[in-house]
Design a protein around this motif. Structure first.
Motif: not given
Length: 250
Positions: A119, A121, A125, A128-129
């Motif tokens: 991920f 970060w 946002g 996020q994958d």
């Protein structure tokens, strides 16, 4: 009764983990002015600090909640603590690296059956994958100073573990020296990536990757069979790591 220093900022602030009197591991931040400060959030049973931003203002790592779940954490020099949230379907989360000014955090989430996902970060946002090279399994282990380039390891569709470089939503397979590879760190601009890979003879070797040269085996010291690269200087010219001898001693 013991402590481990794991990272240092440009201004000399140090982070790591130390056991308290009750035998619990605790994340710490140390400065010459304050000494060792326990960063463990109230109610958490233990914590761990993996990395500190270059400016010394942001620390990232993880903590264990009373229910046993691992949560990715971000501490700031002003005393702010952030739980970075979760990826859907994943229970345990680890923040492993942070950009130069602390705005981007990378790491991985994991399910009880061992599925792992990288991920990225940011405050705007969230988490996020980053996807994978084809299997769904990935780990983010390093990030460039500006937070735009992320490196780590992922299993591809052929079930091969490969070092990756992620930028602008695209995960690039960096190849290997023979069988299996993992990227650990990137230079300030993300153009140089370092890590380790098995070569064709079955030995682990430190590597340095660039777009022009690809993955280059950094070799070993005389008398040693294996090596691994752990970090790289901002300009990509100096790589540090460790060696294993034939008895697998570091």
């Amino acid at each position: 009764d013991e402590s481990v220093a794991l990272d240092v900022s440009a201004d000399g602030s140090v982070v790591g983990e130390s056991r308290n009197a009750a035998g619990q591991w605790r994340a710490f931040r140390w400065t010459q002015a304050t000494g060792m400060q326990d960063l463990t959030p109230l109610g958490y049973t233990q914590s761990h600090a993996d990395e500190i931003s270059a400016d010394g203002r942001v620390v990232v790592g993880w903590g264990i909640q009373p229910d046993g779940q691992r949560r990715a954490l971000r501490w700031t020099a002003t005393g702010e603590l952030q739980d970075l949230g979760t990826l859907s379907g994943y229970s345990d989360h680890t923040a492993f690296a942070v950009s130069g000014y602390g705005s981007v955090v990378v790491g991985f989430a994991q399910t009880p059956d061992g599925r792992t996902r990288a991920f990225r970060w940011t405050a705007s946002g969230g988490m996020q994958d980053l996807g994978s090279l084809g299997s769904g399994w990935s780990r983010a282990l390093g990030v460039s100073d500006d937070g735009l380039v992320i490196v780590g390891g992922s299993i591809n569709a052929e079930n091969q573990y490969r070092a990756f470089r992620w930028e602008n939503g695209v995960m690039q397979d960096l190849g290997w020296l023979g069988n299996g590879s993992e990227a650990k760190a990137a230079s300030a601009d993300g153009s140089v990536v370092v890590g380790s890979s098995f070569n064709r003879e079955g030995y682990v070797r430190a590597f340095r990757w660039t777009a022009d040269d690809g993955m280059v085996d950094l070799g070993t010291l005389s008398g040693y069979a294996n090596s691994a690269a752990w970090d790289v200087s901002d300009d990509g010219s100096v790589v540090v790591g460790y060696f294993y001898n034939d008895q697998n001693e570091i």
